[in-house]
Motif scaffolding. Sequence first.
Motif, PDB file in Angstrom:
ATOM      1  N   LEU A   1       7.029   7.351  12.344  1.00 41.64           N
ATOM      2  CA  LEU A   1       5.886   6.455  12.107  1.00 41.64           C
ATOM      3  C   LEU A   1       6.361   5.023  11.861  1.00 41.64           C
ATOM      4  N   HIS A   2       7.608   4.896  11.404  1.00 38.47           N
ATOM      5  CA  HIS A   2       8.219   3.599  11.096  1.00 38.47           C
ATOM      6  C   HIS A   2       7.488   2.891   9.959  1.00 38.47           C
TER       7      HIS A   2
ATOM      8  N   SER B   1      -2.280   7.498   8.898  1.00 42.25           N
ATOM      9  CA  SER B   1      -2.255   7.608  10.364  1.00 42.25           C
ATOM     10  C   SER B   1      -1.547   6.381  10.931  1.00 42.25           C
ATOM     11  N   LYS B   2      -1.144   6.494  12.197  1.00 44.97           N
ATOM     12  CA  LYS B   2      -0.521   5.358  12.874  1.00 44.97           C
ATOM     13  C   LYS B   2      -1.464   4.147  12.875  1.00 44.97           C
ATOM     14  N   ASP B   3      -2.752   4.414  13.140  1.00 36.50           N
ATOM     15  CA  ASP B   3      -3.728   3.316  13.166  1.00 36.50           C
ATOM     16  C   ASP B   3      -3.795   2.592  11.822  1.00 36.50           C
ATOM     17  N   GLN B   4      -3.820   3.377  10.756  1.00 36.35           N
ATOM     18  CA  GLN B   4      -3.884   2.753   9.427  1.00 36.35           C
ATOM     19  C   GLN B   4      -2.626   1.943   9.144  1.00 36.35           C
ATOM     20  N   LEU B   5      -1.482   2.514   9.566  1.00 37.57           N
ATOM     21  CA  LEU B   5      -0.232   1.783   9.350  1.00 37.57           C
ATOM     22  C   LEU B   5      -0.285   0.434  10.068  1.00 37.57           C
TER      23      LEU B   5
ATOM     24  N   TRP C   1       0.862  -1.178   0.000  1.00 35.33           N
ATOM     25  CA  TRP C   1       0.000   0.000   0.000  1.00 35.33           C
ATOM     26  C   TRP C   1       0.896   1.225   0.000  1.00 35.33           C
ATOM     27  N   CYS C   2       0.614   2.138  -0.912  1.00 30.31           N
ATOM     28  CA  CYS C   2       1.465   3.317  -1.048  1.00 30.31           C
ATOM     29  C   CYS C   2       0.631   4.593  -0.986  1.00 30.31           C
ATOM     30  N   PRO C   3       0.319   5.039   0.262  1.00 35.61           N
ATOM     31  CA  PRO C   3      -0.466   6.269   0.407  1.00 35.61           C
ATOM     32  C   PRO C   3       0.422   7.517   0.314  1.00 35.61           C
ATOM     33  N   HIS C   4      -0.215   8.656   0.015  1.00 34.45           N
ATOM     34  CA  HIS C   4       0.507   9.921   0.168  1.00 34.45           C
ATOM     35  C   HIS C   4       0.865  10.075   1.643  1.00 34.45           C
TER      36      HIS C   4
ATOM     37  N   VAL D   1       4.164  -1.201   3.560  1.00 30.06           N
ATOM     38  CA  VAL D   1       3.683   0.183   3.436  1.00 30.06           C
ATOM     39  C   VAL D   1       4.818   1.132   3.051  1.00 30.06           C
ATOM     40  N   ALA D   2       4.701   1.698   1.861  1.00 29.18           N
ATOM     41  CA  ALA D   2       5.629   2.737   1.411  1.00 29.18           C
ATOM     42  C   ALA D   2       4.848   4.032   1.258  1.00 29.18           C
ATOM     43  N   VAL D   3       5.456   5.154   1.584  1.00 29.81           N
ATOM     44  CA  VAL D   3       4.756   6.438   1.478  1.00 29.81           C
ATOM     45  C   VAL D   3       5.411   7.306   0.408  1.00 29.81           C
ATOM     46  N   TRP D   4       4.586   8.042  -0.327  1.00 32.29           N
ATOM     47  CA  TRP D   4       5.089   8.965  -1.357  1.00 32.29           C
ATOM     48  C   TRP D   4       4.720  10.380  -0.966  1.00 32.29           C
TER      49      TRP D   4
END
Lengths: 309, 309
Positions: free
Chosen positions: A283-284, A252-256, A244-247, A266-269
Amino acid sequence: MGYAQIDAFRGDANTIRVIGHRGARGILPENSMIGFNFALSIGIDLLEFDVLLTRDNVPVITHNHELNAAAIRGPDGKFLNGAGVRVAALSIDDIKGFDIGRLDGHTDYGRRFPEQAQIDGVRLPQLSELLQLVSQPQYQHVCLMVEMKSDPNAADEKAREKLVSVVANAIRQAGLTNRTLLHSFDWTLLAECKKQGIDMPTSFLTQSKHHADDIGDESALHIMPNLSTLSIPDEVKKAGGALWCPHFRDISKDQLLRAKDLGLCVAVWTVNEPDDIDAMIDLHVDAIVTDYPGRVQRQLSDRGWLWAR
Amino acid sequence: MGYAQIDAFRGDANTIRVIGHRGARGILPENSMIGFNFALSIGIDLLEFDVLLTRDNVPVITHNHELNAAAIRGPDGKFLNGAGVRVAALSIDDIKGFDIGRLDGHTDYGRRFPEQAQIDGVRLPQLSELLQLVSQPQYQHVCLMVEMKSDPNAADEKAREKLVSVVANAIRQAGLTNRTLLHSFDWTLLAECKKQGIDMPTSFLTQSKHHADDIGDESALHIMPNLSTLSIPDEVKKAGGALWCPHFRDISKDQLLRAKDLGLCVAVWTVNEPDDIDAMIDLHVDAIVTDYPGRVQRQLSDRGWLWAR
């Protein structure tokens, strides 16, 4: 499951992975071979880039369906201001006439990357060139995050089928299916990958609203499903996603934690500013997509983290 | 006179030249082959770097007589905090045991370059490696600004004679005398170049006081003559210099014009911040020494200037 490439994108207790966004857009022309080479040269072994098809169905590496006028000059040497050049209307020979080596500093897009090197004679690469590069012996550990771009104006079933099959074939022929992740904002396109039985994991991009990342760029909001009332990690899982790659501003921490519970990577862009990089380290997340890989490396090493195993 | 390499460093009505400082210190480890390669790859054809001698008289490329503890790790993998490792006490074999690929972000020096890539296994180069690189056919237009570093604690006549003759010989043997500029803060050393009849032009560095460029670095103030009451361009000319290289905060329009009247080429060091880059473009110097060559290229092109002919 256990795709090797998903393990490559996954962090651990001491590691947050770094993904070079369009190569290293902050430093060198985006989606260029010189940019990919730079990222590899500094030890970045996860590359994100964008693929779409020419009129003659050759997969090329560029972000927008209408060539980015602020970052691309035509055969006359001038930026494509308002020219509206569609990749789908060009042959691969036409493509060779464009120069992607400079940014127009008089545009909003150009102003976002004030230290990108300015070079002449840089060509828009074919997917095959990058596949060849990472096939070299010294890059056997490199993995690819191939963003497949559905045309917001022509995202029909036929177009998706074609894009998926052409790109997957190219990767298969290069022998890189175990090092590639198929990545998109278009969940219908990712479903098409499953439908075609593609032997590569899928990565689901999300974005909840317009962000600074959209300035001067082709937005993905028109091509994404509406997820506003749903648990996105659950939807990704349900759709068969591995990553999953959210902006980075959306997560949120919960979603992570929910995504981790579901076994997602989980990768973030696209994380470029020092405070945002720090927040994502706090957030790790598993991996950070960035235009400034050196900056992320540095913040990670200053804080005692690794980015490679 | 008319040294070809001085023409290479000179701007014109449309051109301000860009000199990569220690390669491209803002982006990649300073004075490293990967940094020089990067600068060349983005079309920077003027390279500044620092040379001093090992115990066995091999010219190596590094800035400080005592290896920079914030930028160099020892054979144990740890930064050289307080270790006081002197290059003059090391053999060329010893030198190979150090790694220059990372910065220690917990030091004042490290904090100056927050986006320098962090790499492992980068070795301190010999001068011969860089001479070989620029001897390749595609780099025949590249010129070198070789800063010869006199040891503030051991700058005697013998040491200067040795440094000048070893460095000049290496350049001569590589066939690069017509592409090299001998550059120093130590005017006595530059006089030694004349005394030895070296067939390369000299470039005179000046600095009036401590600047931010000194933070965490070996200062040159102890090695420079006291010029406070004199017209510096006239003194450079009198000393036989072809290029004057003041700190960018020290130069006035009047001094620049005087230097031009005297036929000197004027390059300014080390210009990294956008406002300072703009000020130097406004002043219309010949060349800008920078740790961020992409940033200077971009500001020049935004304002309609060229950096190469």
